[in-house]
Design an enzyme around this catalytic site. Structure first.
Site, PDB file in Angstrom:
ATOM      1  N   CYS B 177       0.849  -1.201   0.000  1.00 32.34           N
ATOM      2  CA  CYS B 177       0.000   0.000   0.000  1.00 32.34           C
ATOM      3  C   CYS B 177       0.882   1.248   0.000  1.00 32.34           C
ATOM      4  O   CYS B 177       0.591   2.247  -0.644  1.00 32.34           O
ATOM      5  CB  CYS B 177      -0.892   0.039   1.243  1.00 32.34           C
ATOM      6  SG  CYS B 177      -1.894  -1.432   1.513  1.00 32.34           S
ATOM      7  N   HIS B 181       0.899   5.111  -1.517  1.00 35.58           N
ATOM      8  CA  HIS B 181       0.171   5.935  -0.549  1.00 35.58           C
ATOM      9  C   HIS B 181       1.003   6.288   0.668  1.00 35.58           C
ATOM     10  O   HIS B 181       0.455   6.502   1.743  1.00 35.58           O
ATOM     11  CB  HIS B 181      -1.116   5.219  -0.134  1.00 35.58           C
ATOM     12  CG  HIS B 181      -2.108   5.095  -1.252  1.00 35.58           C
ATOM     13  ND1 HIS B 181      -2.832   6.166  -1.722  1.00 35.58           N
ATOM     14  CD2 HIS B 181      -2.468   4.032  -2.004  1.00 35.58           C
ATOM     15  CE1 HIS B 181      -3.610   5.753  -2.712  1.00 35.58           C
ATOM     16  NE2 HIS B 181      -3.416   4.467  -2.914  1.00 35.58           N
ATOM     17  N   ARG B 225     -13.239  -1.175  -2.048  1.00 39.47           N
ATOM     18  CA  ARG B 225     -12.076  -0.347  -2.375  1.00 39.47           C
ATOM     19  C   ARG B 225     -10.773  -1.083  -2.012  1.00 39.47           C
ATOM     20  O   ARG B 225      -9.853  -1.177  -2.807  1.00 39.47           O
ATOM     21  CB  ARG B 225     -12.190   0.985  -1.634  1.00 39.47           C
ATOM     22  CG  ARG B 225     -11.006   1.924  -1.696  1.00 39.47           C
ATOM     23  CD  ARG B 225     -10.668   2.409  -3.065  1.00 39.47           C
ATOM     24  NE  ARG B 225      -9.842   1.433  -3.798  1.00 39.47           N
ATOM     25  CZ  ARG B 225      -9.506   1.500  -5.064  1.00 39.47           C
ATOM     26  NH1 ARG B 225      -9.937   2.474  -5.819  1.00 39.47           N
ATOM     27  NH2 ARG B 225      -8.761   0.583  -5.638  1.00 39.47           N
ATOM     28  N   CYS B 229      -7.742  -2.786  -4.193  1.00 43.65           N
ATOM     29  CA  CYS B 229      -6.322  -2.403  -4.081  1.00 43.65           C
ATOM     30  C   CYS B 229      -5.451  -3.659  -4.135  1.00 43.65           C
ATOM     31  O   CYS B 229      -4.384  -3.660  -4.749  1.00 43.65           O
ATOM     32  CB  CYS B 229      -6.057  -1.666  -2.771  1.00 43.65           C
ATOM     33  SG  CYS B 229      -6.690   0.020  -2.749  1.00 43.65           S
TER      34      CYS B 229
END
Lengths: 216, 268, 103, 155
Positions: B177, B181, B225, B229
């Site tokens: 992630c 991000h 969501r 991902c």
């Protein structure tokens, strides 16, 4: 290795080093919790995922260390990762590192391929691309480019097409971690995500004076 | 329009490079695109449907969901979504909005877990009750501050697990992630990426969901969501409502705590 | 049956502004499903809006109108409390009418 | 909505929307006209579409404006508005040159309805978008290029 390459590598490593690794070490979770978290993570996937899909959750040494140190390993480990990763790089049999920039242009734009799962897997035979534009600016005419990586607009125009530059470019795409341990960039060659030949096409897209990357 | 004029003026005054100006106007036009979509969010259609589903007696027990406890007491929806996930004593589990709605569909309405979750996401020609319900419940926290302090030991443990998963790299693209991000001010293609390790970044990311995704023609819940991902990371498919997803939600909501929800959102 | 529309109509300085969201797939007939079969076209073809029984807009849609169509327009007249009705029909004969009071 | 009207709408079957509305008493019979223009929506080029709409050789006009962003974040939903300051506009149409069928939507504006409509359309790729306006029996047109971008993670 020539001075140019060494300089490039140093610059890249230096940039990544700046935040310091004290922070990273402080943040590294303790082993007990890490083990618990691994167990929770592994058991969170649908039981009907085929075994060969599940192997995608396995971590090699670089992934494990990068995760543990949150992509900011201490200098000794960093050097160790980079050395080990450099040793993985393989070249096309005929030895030519510059391919067809037009093929490279296509690969740079394609972001599909490799999606698995049951909701929206890629259909069989879906082309796997480099998805370069997700993170990099390349040809000027493509306005929808990302900024996770540096702009590569005029890549060849600025650096020339010496053997050193061409080899550096190939190596970087094949295994980015050979230059910067734990960089955001995937190791396209190591994972066979792109074939050595496909990588030469992307190299051409970057360095060929006729490529739109080096025009405008 | 105003901002474009301003940008043009600023560029003229400072004699900015052409490329910088062109990129500025690209982002201005994207902003204009988003502004034109914001008024008239199709998620509002689903919100109305969710309200209906919440209030209508359904299932083998012919009961409505109006006595469902989303964390603030039976039937109390205002602000509930903004305080999830949280530990629930009745199930002895940390649950998010979706796992709690499913729990209520099972315990109050008598659906089986399988019936309740079969259509957890919509696809053309197959609607999802959960999507509608969560859109409705989410909207009841519009304007509320996210508040997930994760003080209960189980919540704190889940936040730590979520953090571990956030930084965990694997798969044929070496993704985690964090690689997209974990930094400030980056974009993927033309989409800004929130730095989910900061309060502001996590707030922008978490506070807009559930959100209507124009590229999908559907509202996506937070479970959808995050599961997507993992698909984009080229990982296998997580189980709906599994602990990894809830752990990531706790980690992100905790980071986002104090920011204000604006939901339902509308995104690319 | 088709889901309700969301209609907002507000009168200001002699002009009524209407914003409509319709719940519809708007399937183009050019997409394929997971098995590779064409998904048949299914889309709203006509929309009509009436203020107190007088037509104020007649629209025709093709398959290029986006899923969950949005439509906004303005007409002269209309006062708070007046009725505004919107109807649509699609290529399969499904239809829907909803009515709101102008705010 | 009262029950009779709902029943009338249900019973309408093959009448088409305007027949239905007339049957339901929603509009007077004089207003019911213009069946869905199949030949215009099926046309494959701008020229064919204009012909099917009875609008051969429309004049370019600065009095017609398209309100839309220059760049769309996604082609599935592109907001497009058409505005004109001209009085007495009777009809508006939105055409997308590179779509398989250019005509996206058409609007008939009864007297009193302003020449300002907005909708959202699908665009398969970057294309010129045309706005066609009928006023006083004449056709006027304007166009604007809208760039459709790829976005997100890319798959």
């Amino acid at each position: 290795m020539t001075r140019t390459i060494a300089r490039l590598a140093l610059a890249a490593a230096g940039l990544a080093l700046l935040p310091g690794f004290a922070q990273a070490q402080k943040n590294a979770p303790n082993n007990d919790l890490a083990a618990q978290a691994e167990q929770v993570f592994r058991s969170s996937f649908r039981a009907d995922n085929p075994k060969y899909w599940m192997t995608r959750l396995d971590q090699d040494e670089a992934m494990r260390l990068c995760s543990q140190y949150r992509d900011n390993p201490p200098p000794k480990l960093r050097a160790q990762i980079e050395k080990a990763q450099a040793a993985t790089i393989r070249y096309p049999v005929e030895g030519k590192l510059i391919g067809d920039w037009k093929e490279g242009e296509k690969l740079a734009a394609v972001g599909t391929g490799g999606h698995i799962g049951f909701i929206q897997p890629d259909p069989p035979g879906r082309v796997r691309g480099g998805n370069c534009y997700a993170c990099h600016q390349l040809a000027k005419k493509e306005v929808a480019y990302g900024t996770i990586g540096p702009s590569l607009h005029h890549f060849g125009k600025l650096r020339g097409t010496s053997d050193e530059i061409v080899k550096y470019t190939y190596d970087k795409i094949y295994n980015s971690n050979a230059f910067t341990a734990c960089t955001n960039m995937p190791r396209f060659g190591l994972h066979s995500w792109l074939t050595p030949e496909q990588i030469t096409h992307i190299v051409a897209f970057l360095v060929d004076p006729e490529s739109p990357v080096n025009k405008d | 329009m105003h901002s474009i004029v301003q940008a043009a003026l600023a560029a003229a005054t400072l004699g900015l490079a052409g490329a910088a100006l062109a990129q500025g106007s690209t982002m201005d036009e994207i902003a204009k695109y988003r502004e034109m979509l914001a008024d008239g969010n199709p998620a509002e259609l689903l919100e109305a449907k969710g309200e209906d589903l919440w209030k209508k007696p359904r299932g083998p027990k012919n009961a409505s969901l109006e006595q469902c406890d989303m964390g603030l007491g039976p039937g109390k929806l205002e602000g509930a979504y903004a305080q999830l996930p949280r530990y629930f004593a009745d199930t002895k589990k940390v649950m998010d909005a979706e796992s709690r709605v499913v729990h209520c569909m099972v315990s109050l309405q008598g659906f089986t877990q399988e019936e309740a979750t079969r259509n957890w996401y919509s696809r053309p020609g197959r609607e999802s009750d959960i999507e509608a319900l969560v859109t409705y419940i989410g909207a009841k926290s519009n304007g509320e501050k996210i508040n997930v302090p994760a003080r209960h030991p189980e919540e704190a443990r889940m936040a730590k697990i979520g953090e571990h998963i956030f930084y965990r790299r694997s798969g044929p693209q070496d993704f985690s992630c964090a690689i997209c991000h974990g930094q400030e001010g980056k974009r993927i293609r033309l989409q800004e990426l929130g730095n989910l390790t900061t309060q502001a970044g996590a707030g922008t990311a978490m506070g807009n969901w559930p959100s209507y995704r124009v590229s999908q023609g559907a509202v996506w819940t937070m479970q959808r969501r995050l599961i997507d991902c993992m698909r984009q990371a080229r990982w296998p498919e997580p189980t709906y409502l599994s602990d990894s997803i809830i752990a990531l939600e706790v980690f992100l909501q905790k980071t986002a705590s104090g920011t204000v929800m604006q939901t339902p959102g509308i995104k690319r | 049956m088709a889901d309700p529309m969301k209609i907002r109509a507000s009168a200001k300085e002699g002009i009524t502004e209407v914003k409509i969201l319709m719940s519809h797939e708007m399937e183009t007939g050019q997409r394929k499903d997971a098995a590779g079969a064409l998904i048949p076209a299914h889309f709203i073809t006509e929309v009509s809006a009436e203020h107190n029984g007088k037509q104020v807009l007649a629209a025709q849609f093709g398959t290029a109108v986006s899923k969950n169509p949005y439509l906004a327009f303005k007409f002269k007249g209309g006062a708070k409390g007046d009725k505004l009705a919107v109807s649509w029909v699609d290529n399969k004969g499904d239809k829907r009418t909803d009515e709101v009071q102008i705010a | 909505m009262n029950l009779q009207r709902r029943e009338a709408l249900k019973a309408g079957g093959g009448l088409g929307l305007f027949g239905l509305l007339a049957a339901a008493g929603l509009i007077t019979p004089g207003q019911a006209r213009a069946e869905w223009n199949k030949s215009a929506f099926d046309a494959k080029t701008i020229e064919e579409t204009l012909k099917a709409l009875g609008a051969s050789a429309p004049a370019n006009s600065a009095d017609v404006q398209i309100t839309a962003p220059d760049i769309a974040e996604n082609g599935a939903v592109v907001p497009v508005g058409v505005v004109s300051a001209l009085a007495g506009v009777e009809a508006i149409a939105i055409l997308i040159e590179k779509n398989p069928n250019p005509l996206a939507a058409s609007f008939m504006l009864p007297a009193g309805t302003e020449a300002a409509v907005q909708t959202r359309v699908k665009m398969g790729q970057t294309s010129d978008v045309y706005a066609l306006v009928k006023v006083g029996g004449q056709f006027l047109m304007t166009k604007k290029e809208i760039k459709v971008t790829l976005g997100g993670c890319g798959g």
